[in-house]
Write an enzyme that holds these catalytic residues in place. Structure first.
Site, PDB file in Angstrom:
ATOM      1  N   HIS A 147      -6.526   9.437  11.235  1.00 40.02           N
ATOM      2  CA  HIS A 147      -5.770   7.920  11.146  1.00 40.02           C
ATOM      3  C   HIS A 147      -4.556   8.121  10.768  1.00 40.02           C
ATOM      4  CE1 HIS A 147     -10.896   7.050  10.232  1.00 40.02           C
ATOM      5  NE2 HIS A 147     -10.200   7.621  10.952  1.00 40.02           N
ATOM      6  N   ARG A 182       0.975  -1.078  -0.241  1.00 35.68           N
ATOM      7  CA  ARG A 182      -0.338   0.013   0.176  1.00 35.68           C
ATOM      8  C   ARG A 182       0.927   0.722  -0.498  1.00 35.68           C
ATOM      9  NH1 ARG A 182      -4.553   0.089   4.927  1.00 35.68           N
ATOM     10  NH2 ARG A 182      -4.822   2.510   3.412  1.00 35.68           N
ATOM     11  N   CYS A 202      13.842  -3.084  16.435  1.00 32.84           N
ATOM     12  CA  CYS A 202      14.921  -2.589  17.730  1.00 32.84           C
ATOM     13  C   CYS A 202      15.822  -3.839  17.890  1.00 32.84           C
ATOM     14  CB  CYS A 202      14.134  -1.606  18.863  1.00 32.84           C
ATOM     15  SG  CYS A 202      15.593  -1.073  19.604  1.00 32.84           S
ATOM     16  N   CYS A 227      16.055  -4.416  22.389  1.00 37.20           N
ATOM     17  CA  CYS A 227      15.111  -4.400  22.407  1.00 37.20           C
ATOM     18  C   CYS A 227      14.277  -5.359  22.058  1.00 37.20           C
ATOM     19  CB  CYS A 227      14.010  -3.677  23.586  1.00 37.20           C
ATOM     20  SG  CYS A 227      13.486  -2.068  22.291  1.00 37.20           S
ATOM     21  N   GLY A 234     -15.962  11.681  -0.622  1.00 34.38           N
ATOM     22  CA  GLY A 234     -15.684  10.991  -0.638  1.00 34.38           C
ATOM     23  C   GLY A 234     -15.455   9.552  -0.074  1.00 34.38           C
TER      24      GLY A 234
HETATM   25  P1  OAD Z   1     -14.792   3.944   2.854  1.00 35.35           P
HETATM   26  O1  OAD Z   1     -14.186   2.858   1.170  1.00 35.35           O
HETATM   27  O2  OAD Z   1     -15.596   3.214   2.864  1.00 35.35           O
HETATM   28  O3  OAD Z   1     -15.764   4.904   1.396  1.00 35.35           O
HETATM   29  C1  OAD Z   1     -15.308   5.439   0.163  1.00 35.35           C
HETATM   30  C2  OAD Z   1     -16.787   6.207  -0.687  1.00 35.35           C
HETATM   31  O4  OAD Z   1     -15.597   6.926  -1.156  1.00 35.35           O
HETATM   32  C3  OAD Z   1     -17.570   5.899  -0.632  1.00 35.35           C
HETATM   33  O5  OAD Z   1     -18.751   6.048  -0.467  1.00 35.35           O
HETATM   34  C4  OAD Z   1     -17.554   6.092  -2.214  1.00 35.35           C
HETATM   35  O6  OAD Z   1     -18.726   5.867  -2.957  1.00 35.35           O
HETATM   36  C5  OAD Z   1     -16.472   7.572  -2.291  1.00 35.35           C
HETATM   37  N1  OAD Z   1     -16.351   7.322  -3.709  1.00 35.35           N
HETATM   38  C6  OAD Z   1     -15.599   6.955  -5.256  1.00 35.35           C
HETATM   39  N2  OAD Z   1     -14.783   7.451  -5.487  1.00 35.35           N
HETATM   40  C7  OAD Z   1     -14.850   8.738  -5.239  1.00 35.35           C
HETATM   41  C8  OAD Z   1     -14.672   9.792  -6.076  1.00 35.35           C
HETATM   42  N3  OAD Z   1     -13.978   9.474  -7.215  1.00 35.35           N
HETATM   43  N4  OAD Z   1     -15.189  10.696  -5.742  1.00 35.35           N
HETATM   44  C9  OAD Z   1     -16.133  11.378  -4.588  1.00 35.35           C
HETATM   45  N5  OAD Z   1     -16.642   9.652  -3.685  1.00 35.35           N
HETATM   46  C10 OAD Z   1     -15.612   8.864  -4.632  1.00 35.35           C
HETATM   47  O7  OAD Z   1     -13.279   5.109   2.935  1.00 35.35           O
HETATM   48  P2  OAD Z   1     -13.680   5.590   3.855  1.00 35.35           P
HETATM   49  O8  OAD Z   1     -14.935   5.949   4.072  1.00 35.35           O
HETATM   50  O9  OAD Z   1     -12.613   7.224   3.512  1.00 35.35           O
HETATM   51  O10 OAD Z   1      -9.693   3.832   8.163  1.00 35.35           O
HETATM   52  O11 OAD Z   1     -12.664   5.122   4.616  1.00 35.35           O
HETATM   53  C11 OAD Z   1     -13.188   5.452   6.529  1.00 35.35           C
HETATM   54  C12 OAD Z   1     -12.159   5.044   6.953  1.00 35.35           C
HETATM   55  O12 OAD Z   1     -11.995   2.579   6.965  1.00 35.35           O
HETATM   56  C13 OAD Z   1     -10.626   4.632   6.628  1.00 35.35           C
HETATM   57  O13 OAD Z   1      -9.820   6.189   6.904  1.00 35.35           O
HETATM   58  C14 OAD Z   1      -9.600   3.367   7.060  1.00 35.35           C
HETATM   59  C15 OAD Z   1     -11.151   2.628   6.445  1.00 35.35           C
HETATM   60  O14 OAD Z   1     -11.162   1.583   7.463  1.00 35.35           O
HETATM   61  C16 OAD Z   1      -9.059   3.374   9.218  1.00 35.35           C
HETATM   62  O15 OAD Z   1      -7.535   3.119   8.401  1.00 35.35           O
HETATM   63  C17 OAD Z   1      -8.216   3.691  10.447  1.00 35.35           C
END
Ligand code: OAD
Length: 262
Positions: free
Chosen positions: A129, A79, A166, A169, A206
């Site tokens: 995050h 990633r 490390c 440790c 998004g």
């Molecule tokens: P998601 O994968 O849950 O949601 C992505 C959103 O982006 C969806 O609602 C899509 O419809 C939308 N989307 C896709 N393409 C797009 C575009 N070109 N323009 C605008 N929107 C678009 O991702 P997050 O909501 O960011 O947490 O997820 C939140 C958290 O869940 C992340 O930060 C991560 C994950 O677990 C951690 O890593 C702690």
């Protein structure tokens, strides 16, 4: 090429632009969709999303890391590579240009662990995050050195097929992101709440709105009297909180929204 903007979307963009133009301060809450057009997969997309192919509890939790440090480390290494290769899109650029033109009016709060907002020069980005490109220790340093200073993560030694450790440790290095079950960094969370409290407009870009407490910022904004808009090509869990929904993508709508304000 982005699809053309429909008449109804165009009218919604205009309304949001009017709100932003009259706002003393406003904020953006971005999620994975913000970076989708930069080639970084989202989490919950049914076909391409990370969580469609991988079990989040196995790969994004402390328990999962301890069960399989090499597997989790390698997944994050891939990633990280993807993030390094990705280029900011027109949406990231539009926000940075706006902030450059109107300093101190826009706060960017992001759930994303990539650095694409920062790479186009957005300053003061609030990262809820963490940062996937950073390393940190898995455990608090058990053997602080001189003057109680912890060992430096940069001095960890790489092991073939394992996360670095490390040399003193044996502490593992882990990625500097927030995993499931972990608290958000306190300072970032406070800054996000403050930014939302000061915002007359919150634009949610998004995000599925499925992960808390980040998703709760939209509700907070609405309760505090801000105008809440959601920009997403699909439905999201924050649609009911929104005064205005823009069915479009980040790279398509943000430049159209902000260019006339420059
Ligand atoms: P998601 O994968 O849950 O949601 C992505 C959103 O982006 C969806 O609602 C899509 O419809 C939308 N989307 C896709 N393409 C797009 C575009 N070109 N323009 C605008 N929107 C678009 O991702 P997050 O909501 O960011 O947490 O997820 C939140 C958290 O869940 C992340 O930060 C991560 C994950 O677990 C951690 O890593 C702690």
């Amino acid at each position: 090429m982005n699809p053309p903007i429909s008449q109804s979307l165009s009218a919604q963009i205009e309304e949001l632009r009017r709100r932003i133009a009259h706002a003393e301060r406003w904020a953006v809450l971005s999620g994975a969709g913000m970076s989708a057009e930069s080639g970084i997969p989202t989490f919950r997309d049914a076909q391409t999303g990370f969580w469609a192919k991988f079990d989040p509890m196995q790969l994004a939790s402390e328990e999962g890391f301890r069960a399989d440090p090499a597997g989790v480390w390698n997944w994050y290494a891939q990633r990280r590579e993807g993030v390094r290769r990705a280029q900011p899109n027109a949406g990231h650029v539009a926000l940075a240009n706006y902030a450059h033109r109107w300093p101190d009016r826009l706060s960017i709060i992001t759930q994303n662990v990539d650095d694409l907002h920062q790479r186009v020069g957005s300053e003061g980005v609030i990262s809820l995050h963490g940062d996937i490109l950073q390393d940190r220790w898995l455990n608090p340093c058990p053997q602080p050195g001189e003057e109680g200073r912890p060992c430096q993560v940069a001095h960890a030694q790489a092991q073939p097929g394992e996360p670095p450790r490390c040399a003193r440790c044996g502490n593992w290095v882990r990625p500097g992101v927030v995993w499931f079950g972990e608290n958000l960094p306190q300072e970032a969370w406070r800054a996000a709440e403050d930014a939302v409290a000061q915002a007359d407009v919150l634009l949610v870009v998004g995000t599925s709105g499925a992960v808390w407490p980040a998703a709760g910022l939209a509700e907070q904004a609405r309760q505090q009297g801000a105008f809440v808009a959601v920009l997403n090509p699909q439905n999201s869990e924050l649609d009911e909180v929104a005064h205005l929904r823009l069915l479009g993508t980040a790279a398509q709508v943000l430049p159209a929204l902000l260019a006339p304000l420059l």
